[in-house]
Scaffold this motif. Sequence first.
Motif, short mmCIF file in Angstrom:
data_model
loop_
_atom_site.label_atom_id
_atom_site.label_comp_id
_atom_site.label_asym_id
_atom_site.label_seq_id
_atom_site.Cartn_x
_atom_site.Cartn_y
_atom_site.Cartn_z
N SER A 1 3.82 -0.95 3.56
CA SER A 1 5.01 -1.06 4.38
C SER A 1 5.65 0.27 4.60
O SER A 1 6.25 0.48 5.86
CB SER A 1 6.03 -1.77 3.54
N ASP A 2 5.51 1.26 3.63
CA ASP A 2 6.41 2.64 4.04
C ASP A 2 7.72 2.12 3.80
O ASP A 2 8.65 2.93 4.23
CB ASP A 2 6.42 3.21 5.31
N PHE A 3 7.96 1.40 2.72
CA PHE A 3 9.40 1.15 2.57
C PHE A 3 10.07 2.43 1.94
O PHE A 3 9.66 3.06 1.05
CB PHE A 3 9.57 -0.13 1.54
N SER B 1 -4.56 8.04 5.37
CA SER B 1 -3.42 8.05 6.24
C SER B 1 -2.96 9.48 6.26
O SER B 1 -2.98 10.10 5.13
CB SER B 1 -2.21 7.07 5.57
N HIS B 2 -2.39 9.89 7.32
CA HIS B 2 -1.93 11.53 7.63
C HIS B 2 -2.77 12.43 7.91
O HIS B 2 -2.67 13.62 7.91
CB HIS B 2 -1.06 11.92 6.37
N LEU B 3 -4.30 12.22 7.26
CA LEU B 3 -5.27 12.95 7.67
C LEU B 3 -5.53 13.21 9.24
O LEU B 3 -5.47 11.96 9.90
CB LEU B 3 -6.52 12.58 6.97
N ALA C 1 0.06 9.46 16.92
CA ALA C 1 -1.15 10.20 16.31
C ALA C 1 -1.28 9.68 14.87
O ALA C 1 -2.34 10.12 14.26
CB ALA C 1 -0.56 11.56 16.14
N ARG C 2 -0.43 9.04 14.41
CA ARG C 2 -0.46 8.48 12.79
C ARG C 2 -1.53 7.28 12.70
O ARG C 2 -2.01 7.03 11.83
CB ARG C 2 0.87 8.20 12.25
N ASN C 3 -1.74 6.80 13.90
CA ASN C 3 -2.49 5.53 14.10
C ASN C 3 -4.00 5.71 14.06
O ASN C 3 -4.53 6.84 14.54
CB ASN C 3 -2.01 4.65 14.92
N VAL D 1 -3.57 15.35 2.26
CA VAL D 1 -2.43 15.94 3.11
C VAL D 1 -1.41 14.76 3.57
O VAL D 1 -1.70 13.83 3.50
CB VAL D 1 -2.90 16.75 4.23
N TRP D 2 -0.06 15.54 3.38
CA TRP D 2 0.73 14.74 4.37
C TRP D 2 0.83 15.29 5.95
O TRP D 2 -0.14 16.11 6.02
CB TRP D 2 2.28 14.72 3.67
N SER D 3 1.79 15.21 6.54
CA SER D 3 1.83 15.63 7.79
C SER D 3 2.03 16.97 8.00
O SER D 3 3.15 17.28 8.59
CB SER D 3 2.63 14.77 8.92
N ILE E 1 -0.22 10.31 -4.87
CA ILE E 1 0.06 11.34 -4.41
C ILE E 1 -0.02 11.73 -3.15
O ILE E 1 -1.38 11.43 -2.73
CB ILE E 1 -0.09 12.59 -5.22
N GLU E 2 0.86 11.90 -2.28
CA GLU E 2 0.89 11.93 -0.68
C GLU E 2 0.77 13.20 -0.22
O GLU E 2 2.09 13.94 0.00
CB GLU E 2 1.96 11.20 -0.20
N GLY E 3 -0.24 14.19 -0.20
CA GLY E 3 -0.40 15.31 0.02
C GLY E 3 -0.46 16.13 -1.26
O GLY E 3 0.02 15.71 -2.34
N THR F 1 -3.92 3.75 3.53
CA THR F 1 -2.90 2.89 2.72
C THR F 1 -1.87 2.55 4.01
O THR F 1 -1.41 1.47 3.39
CB THR F 1 -2.36 3.62 1.66
N HIS F 2 -1.55 3.35 4.93
CA HIS F 2 -0.26 2.91 5.65
C HIS F 2 -0.44 3.43 6.88
O HIS F 2 0.26 4.57 7.41
CB HIS F 2 1.16 3.35 5.00
N SER F 3 -1.14 2.82 7.67
CA SER F 3 -1.69 3.19 9.06
C SER F 3 -2.02 2.01 9.92
O SER F 3 -2.05 0.82 9.64
CB SER F 3 -2.85 4.21 9.31
N GLY G 1 0.91 -1.25 -0.09
CA GLY G 1 0.00 -0.01 0.02
C GLY G 1 0.96 1.19 0.00
O GLY G 1 0.19 2.21 -0.19
N HIS G 2 2.24 1.15 0.32
CA HIS G 2 2.85 2.57 0.11
C HIS G 2 4.52 2.39 0.14
O HIS G 2 4.90 1.50 0.92
CB HIS G 2 2.60 3.21 1.69
N ASN G 3 5.08 3.07 -0.75
CA ASN G 3 6.43 3.16 -0.73
C ASN G 3 6.80 4.39 -1.03
O ASN G 3 6.03 4.95 -1.83
CB ASN G 3 7.26 2.01 -1.56
ZN ZN Z 1 3.44 8.62 4.69
#
Ligand code: ZN
Length: 358
Positions: A306-308, A212-214, A244-246, A166-168, A139-141, A233-235, A9-11
């Motif tokens: 993963s967030d690889f 994720s990130h909202l 806070a990200r979870n 959004v991203w953080s 697109i992340e943000g 996608t990645h939480s 779901g995320h790299n």
């Molecule tokens: Zn992220």
Amino acid sequence: MTATPIFDGHNDLLARLYLAGGVKAAGQFRAGRPGGHLDAAKAKTGGFAGGFFAIWVPNSQRGGTPAGKSNDPADAMEAPRYDLPLPAEVPQSEALHAALVQLNTLQALHDEGSLTICTTAQALEDTMAAGKIAALMHIEGAEAIDPDFAVLDDLYAKGLRSLGPVWSRPTRYGHGVPFRFPGSPDIGPGLTEDGKRLVARCNALNIMVDLSHLNEAGFWDVAKLSDAPLVATHSNAHALCPHARNLTDKQLDAVAETGGVVGVNFATAFLRTDGRMVSDTPITAILDHIDYLVARMGEDHVALGSDFDGAVVPAEMQDVAGLPALTKAMQARGYGDALITKICTGNWMSVLRKTLSS
Ligand code: ZN
């Protein structure tokens, strides 16, 4: 024995290549990326069959990056441990340039045959079945996107099918969660009026909206507005790791109710009960979150994210080549083949089948 295929779901490969020089760094994927998480050889070894490839805009250089912090996504994740303020909003023109370079890098990887950009669930499945890496452009943000959505339409034409408002970091569309531990995702206002229009436009174009990130208010704004299944996608589970990200139990329940999916993140800061970003973390920490999410949401709503290349992952995993250690750990916990397949590929495919147009 060949590794179990994984759709992830995320790299952050594209952000890494961007920081390494942009399009001209694309060749690193094939040549090998020592110390990096994802490249062609590691993907083959680990059974990495495809995933969401994120376009991520670095913090603004004009506003100044917080002292002592680089633009490395993994560093950015650690920053809030020191309670730094959220990075400043990135101007659209600056963000657009970074996003286009990353889009062109993904296109270059597609053109050289290293992966295939896919825009439907069917294309993802066909590509993976043919033994090629299936890429879904994310697109992340949404900093790069103008409020008239001319850029969104253009990115869509080039293959974009997933978007996090959004991203953080704040955007004109909404507010992100800080990387704070312990922390609550409930930290202020959610989507702006432009953000609400953006979600409606994504629904109309069948672009998946990523939660994720909202922050929590933004999550509920999307839940109220969106006609698509809810997806993060990645939480991970806030009940196990109060970062806070979870996602809280209430959020997890809402995702399950809509037929959505949560991708379990391997970033150790979102896994560990003490919130530390250290590689000395057992792979079973990932399994603890999968167990919890399956028990809470059901087997059809849990996948991997993963967030690889964007985070510190457990040393036992190390990088994409270590993915078989995860499926082995699932077997050791008594997961049957059907459930493992759902988590590794099936659940992503069914939610994308419902969300993307064919
Ligand atoms: Zn992220």
